[in-house]
Motif scaffolding. Structure first.
Motif, PDB file in Angstrom:
ATOM      1  N   UNK A 577       0.652  -0.937   0.254  1.00 27.18           N
ATOM      2  CA  UNK A 577       0.326  -0.272   0.243  1.00 27.18           C
ATOM      3  C   UNK A 577       1.377   0.982  -0.034  1.00 27.18           C
ATOM      4  N   UNK A 578       1.982   1.037   0.412  1.00 25.72           N
ATOM      5  CA  UNK A 578       2.847   2.340   0.828  1.00 25.72           C
ATOM      6  C   UNK A 578       3.551   2.255  -0.652  1.00 25.72           C
ATOM      7  N   UNK A 579       4.468   1.341  -1.294  1.00 28.27           N
ATOM      8  CA  UNK A 579       4.662   2.206  -2.555  1.00 28.27           C
ATOM      9  C   UNK A 579       3.582   2.549  -3.533  1.00 28.27           C
ATOM     10  N   UNK A 580       2.707   1.706  -3.752  1.00 28.49           N
ATOM     11  CA  UNK A 580       1.287   2.452  -4.168  1.00 28.49           C
ATOM     12  C   UNK A 580       0.838   4.030  -4.920  1.00 28.49           C
ATOM     13  N   UNK A 581       0.977   4.671  -3.063  1.00 23.36           N
ATOM     14  CA  UNK A 581       1.253   6.140  -2.186  1.00 23.36           C
ATOM     15  C   UNK A 581       2.596   6.008  -3.313  1.00 23.36           C
ATOM     16  N   UNK A 582       3.468   5.656  -2.669  1.00 18.89           N
ATOM     17  CA  UNK A 582       4.588   6.783  -3.012  1.00 18.89           C
ATOM     18  C   UNK A 582       4.214   6.852  -4.660  1.00 18.89           C
ATOM     19  N   UNK A 583       4.374   6.498  -5.168  1.00 19.51           N
ATOM     20  CA  UNK A 583       3.938   5.970  -7.068  1.00 19.51           C
ATOM     21  C   UNK A 583       3.206   6.622  -7.109  1.00 19.51           C
ATOM     22  N   UNK A 584       1.766   7.152  -6.584  1.00 22.58           N
ATOM     23  CA  UNK A 584       0.758   8.406  -6.908  1.00 22.58           C
ATOM     24  C   UNK A 584       1.462   9.867  -6.857  1.00 22.58           C
ATOM     25  N   UNK A 585       1.669   9.355  -5.410  1.00 23.32           N
ATOM     26  CA  UNK A 585       3.066  11.168  -5.114  1.00 23.32           C
ATOM     27  C   UNK A 585       3.275  11.431  -6.396  1.00 23.32           C
ATOM     28  N   UNK A 586       4.032  10.626  -6.553  1.00 25.47           N
ATOM     29  CA  UNK A 586       5.129  11.199  -7.956  1.00 25.47           C
ATOM     30  C   UNK A 586       4.565  11.213  -8.962  1.00 25.47           C
ATOM     31  N   UNK A 587       2.986  11.023  -9.678  1.00 22.86           N
ATOM     32  CA  UNK A 587       2.312  10.837 -10.625  1.00 22.86           C
ATOM     33  C   UNK A 587       1.076  11.902  -9.986  1.00 22.86           C
ATOM     34  N   UNK A 588       1.211  12.397  -8.982  1.00 20.17           N
ATOM     35  CA  UNK A 588       0.396  14.062  -8.588  1.00 20.17           C
ATOM     36  C   UNK A 588      -1.012  13.027  -8.422  1.00 20.17           C
ATOM     37  N   UNK A 589      -1.201  12.186  -8.574  1.00 19.50           N
ATOM     38  CA  UNK A 589      -2.727  11.487  -8.471  1.00 19.50           C
ATOM     39  C   UNK A 589      -2.843  11.177  -6.881  1.00 19.50           C
ATOM     40  N   UNK A 590      -2.446  10.883  -5.508  1.00 23.74           N
ATOM     41  CA  UNK A 590      -2.710  11.123  -4.137  1.00 23.74           C
ATOM     42  C   UNK A 590      -3.552  12.222  -4.501  1.00 23.74           C
ATOM     43  N   UNK A 591      -4.711  12.553  -3.340  1.00 21.58           N
ATOM     44  CA  UNK A 591      -5.328  13.439  -2.784  1.00 21.58           C
ATOM     45  C   UNK A 591      -5.577  13.984  -1.909  1.00 21.58           C
ATOM     46  N   UNK A 592      -5.778  12.862  -0.949  1.00 17.76           N
ATOM     47  CA  UNK A 592      -5.692  13.115   0.351  1.00 17.76           C
ATOM     48  C   UNK A 592      -4.156  12.415   1.302  1.00 17.76           C
ATOM     49  N   UNK A 593      -3.295  12.965   2.114  1.00 18.14           N
ATOM     50  CA  UNK A 593      -1.979  11.835   2.103  1.00 18.14           C
ATOM     51  C   UNK A 593      -2.435  11.430   3.259  1.00 18.14           C
ATOM     52  N   UNK A 594      -3.532  11.715   4.081  1.00 16.89           N
ATOM     53  CA  UNK A 594      -3.659  11.722   5.709  1.00 16.89           C
ATOM     54  C   UNK A 594      -3.988  10.040   5.963  1.00 16.89           C
ATOM     55  N   UNK A 595      -3.467   9.304   4.831  1.00 16.61           N
ATOM     56  CA  UNK A 595      -4.163   8.097   5.454  1.00 16.61           C
ATOM     57  C   UNK A 595      -2.640   7.406   4.902  1.00 16.61           C
ATOM     58  N   UNK A 596      -1.881   7.867   4.639  1.00 16.62           N
ATOM     59  CA  UNK A 596      -0.415   7.219   3.667  1.00 16.62           C
ATOM     60  C   UNK A 596       0.033   8.007   4.828  1.00 16.62           C
ATOM     61  N   UNK A 597       0.035   9.104   5.950  1.00 18.19           N
ATOM     62  CA  UNK A 597       0.987   9.178   6.848  1.00 18.19           C
ATOM     63  C   UNK A 597       0.516   8.231   7.624  1.00 18.19           C
ATOM     64  N   UNK A 598      -0.291   8.537   8.049  1.00 19.42           N
ATOM     65  CA  UNK A 598      -0.351   7.128   9.330  1.00 19.42           C
ATOM     66  C   UNK A 598      -0.188   5.852   8.907  1.00 19.42           C
ATOM     67  N   UNK A 599      -0.336   5.406   7.518  1.00 19.39           N
ATOM     68  CA  UNK A 599       0.649   4.581   8.163  1.00 19.39           C
ATOM     69  C   UNK A 599       2.258   4.275   8.007  1.00 19.39           C
ATOM     70  N   UNK A 600       3.066   5.261   7.167  1.00 20.33           N
ATOM     71  CA  UNK A 600       4.772   5.347   7.256  1.00 20.33           C
ATOM     72  C   UNK A 600       4.791   5.376   8.944  1.00 20.33           C
ATOM     73  N   UNK A 601       4.003   6.258   9.891  1.00 21.86           N
ATOM     74  CA  UNK A 601       4.535   6.289  11.215  1.00 21.86           C
ATOM     75  C   UNK A 601       4.143   5.111  11.649  1.00 21.86           C
ATOM     76  N   UNK A 602       2.880   3.824  11.178  1.00 28.00           N
ATOM     77  CA  UNK A 602       2.855   2.215  11.573  1.00 28.00           C
ATOM     78  C   UNK A 602       4.056   1.767  11.117  1.00 28.00           C
ATOM     79  N   UNK A 603       4.380   1.888   9.701  1.00 23.16           N
ATOM     80  CA  UNK A 603       5.983   1.126   9.656  1.00 23.16           C
ATOM     81  C   UNK A 603       6.983   2.112   9.861  1.00 23.16           C
TER      82      UNK A 603
END
Length: 612
Positions: A577-603
């Protein structure tokens, strides 16, 4: 011949005068321009007679136009030393609208709102004087030897009277206006009108003895006869700029009309400095007389940075000389002038690339606007575009034509990457495949560039394509895992992400990046995505992009993830899931980063716990 002649206006003439005085012109001040134009016409005719060898009265009298104002008496006087008028010419010229054909003239004026063939006729422009005057007195003496002087008077209502002039008159014509109010008896007011409309009349104009039109109409002269300082003086006057222009185009053309033009490009754009949108300052003249300041429709909106003049003796104006009568011809004039300027820029870009680069930095945004809005000139404008590319040094730009000239035989499209800067473009996963295949990529940093590419679509028959849409396939082998393992990992990631992703597959385009997110809809673009997002923000239907995800089977991260999914599937799913969000950030496709940030903290928490 009677020495005291009185003529009454017929009913239809009174009606015609009412149109001339109240409806034909939009501004009372036009009468100044018309009377000066008449004086210039009379002076031109006298000049022609002199060059033809005809005998004239007072051959050494200078051809000049004098204007005198008297606030106390509420008068203004126009004097010229031109051809003057005989008794018969006085009736014919000032009585043009009062002869037997006036009814037909009136009907024609009503039907056509003016007639091009009537431009310059003394009677029509002359009667504009009655917009500002209660009465007008004309004294005149013909240039023909032996002719006496005459005086013509009228209030513009009841008729006119002609009597012999008293004393020996000089050659030419004097027009005295007894004004309705003192506005046009003020010298400053008249000076402003002269400078606006008649500043380039080819004869000296004095106002109360002081020279007014000191700047010459140099656009009518041959380029070889004009000194550089004259161009400089004219640009300062017409461009309101003390700096040197970036470009100057002095030209003439015979078709579709006899056109002369002198155009300047300012060295700096106020728009690039954050100022308001600029306004075109190319003025339209007819025989050196201003027809329309900042003429609308003479050039397209995207050429609003131009300064200068366009003049033609053949313009089909309406009777008041205030507007173009033939809109189709105006459009044709627009096409000819615009095409000529595009050709000029193309020539300059080839002959002096360094100067053109400076011009493009200031005004390139206007050319881009033209590509997006002006279909007729899009092809010509496309040759003028400049961008950085992967084949140029940082800060250097290339043309699309040069790009095409460098394309290898197997490359079928021109590729571009939208990025904030060169570093971001070169680090983009979309660039990896192009670089590996030796294909050039244009680096686009201006947000407008995407719209330019979407409207341009192709260049010299080759499509323009965003790198993210490029269908590339690198000839590479599976080194970090087998092809079956790569397909298995893709299936695992797809199952983990579910409906958030359209398709997951092993990539054939990636070199150094672990994964890349791609727009699944081949017709969807970044700009369209932003529009959809804005619609959703404004309360429209929900729009969530569902991209494709490509995994790099030869990346060490993917190899470890493939092993982890067998030993620790929950953790592998979270990393996927994190790899997917990283790719979406690079592509400008991630609308809401809050879920990604919570996951980063968990990892991070798990990583720290494992190291503790």
């Amino acid at each position: 011949m009677s020495t005291n002649e009185k003529h009454e206006f017929q009913a239809e003439i009174a009606q015609l005068l009412d149109i001339v005085i109240h409806s034909l012109y939009t501004d009372k001040e036009i009468f100044v321009r018309e009377l000066i134009s008449n004086a210039a016409d009379a002076s031109e005719k006298l000049k022609f007679l002199q060059t033809s060898g005809e005998e004239i009265v007072e051959p050494d009298a200078p051809l000049a136009i004098g204007i005198t104002t008297d606030e106390a008496a509420k008068t203004i006087t126009f004097t010229d030393a031109g051809i003057g008028m005989t008794h018969g010419e006085l009736i014919d010229n000032l009585g043009t609208i009062a002869h037997s054909g006036s009814r037909a003239f009136l009907e024609q004026l009503k039907a056509n709102q003016g007639n091009a063939h009537l431009i310059g006729q003394f009677g029509v422009g002359f009667y504009a004087a009655f917009m500002a005057a209660e009465s007008v007195t004309v004294t005149t003496r013909s240039s023909k030897p032996g002719e006496p002087g005459w005086k013509w008077e009228s209030d513009g209502k009841t008729g006119y009277e002609i009597v012999p002039a008293e004393g020996e008159l000089p050659r030419g014509t004097t027009i005295l206006l007894h004004l309705k109010d003192e506005e046009f008896a003020k010298a400053d007011r008249i000076r402003g009108i002269i400078q606006r409309y008649s500043n380039f009349v080819p004869f000296p104009i004095t106002l109360n003895g002081e020279a007014v039109n000191t700047v010459q109409a140099i656009w009518t002269r041959n380029k070889s006869d004009i000194k550089e300082e004259e161009y400089t003086e004219f640009y300062e006057y017409i461009g309101h700029d003390t700096g040197a222009p970036a470009y100057r185009l002095h030209f003439n053309a015979d078709a579709p009309l006899n056109i002369r033009g002198l155009l300047f490009v300012p060295s700096h754009s106020l728009e690039t400095l954050g100022m308001n949108r600029s306004e075109s300052e190319v003025h339209l003249y007819c025989r050196k007389v201003l027809i329309e300041a900042k003429a609308k429709g003479l050039f397209p909106e995207w050429l609003r940075f131009l300064r200068g003049v366009v003049d033609s003796e053949d313009l089909p104006l309406n009777i008041s000389r205030e507007t173009m009568q033939d809109s189709a011809l105006m459009q044709k004039l627009n096409r000819v002038l615009t095409g000529r300027f595009i050709k000029f820029l193309d020539e300059e870009a080839k002959s002096n690339p360094e100067n053109y680069t400076k011009f493009f930095a200031e005004h390139g945004h206007c050319l881009k606007e033209g590509v997006a809005t002006d279909y007729e000139h899009r092809e010509g404008l496309s040759k003028l575009l400049r961008f950085e590319s992967s084949f140029t040094e940082k800060g250097k730009q290339t043309s699309l034509a040069d790009y095409v000239g460098r394309m290898p035989a197997e490359q079928t499209a021109l590729y571009y990457i939208l990025a904030a800067n060169r570093e971001s473009a070169e680090a983009s996963p979309y660039f990896e495949g192009l670089k590996a295949k030796g294909f050039e990529a244009l680096f686009l940093y201006d947000p407008r560039d995407e719209f330019v590419m979407e409207h341009l679509r192709e260049f010299e028959g080759k499509p323009l394509q965003a790198a993210e849409k490029a269908e590339l396939s690198l000839d590479q082998t599976f080194t970090a895992m087998t092809e079956e393992e790569a397909k298995g990992l893709a299936a695992f990631v797809k199952e983990t992400l579910g409906e958030r992703v359209n398709e997951v597959r092993p990539s054939k385009r990636l070199v150094g990046s672990p994964a890349v997110a791609l727009e699944s809809d081949k017709y969807m673009t970044s700009s369209m995505r932003r529009i959809m997002k804005a619609m959703n923000r404004d309360g429209g239907a929900s729009f969530e992009p569902k991209p494709d995800l490509e995994l790099n089977p030869n990346h060490a991260m993917m190899a470890r993830l493939e092993k982890m999914r067998h030993s620790d599937a929950p953790l592998a799913a979270k990393i996927a899931e994190q790899i997917f969000d990283n790719a979406r950030v690079a592509a400008g496709l991630l609308e809401d980063p809050r879920e990604m940030l919570n996951r980063v903290n968990e990892l991070l928490e798990k990583l720290l716990a494992d190291k503790a």
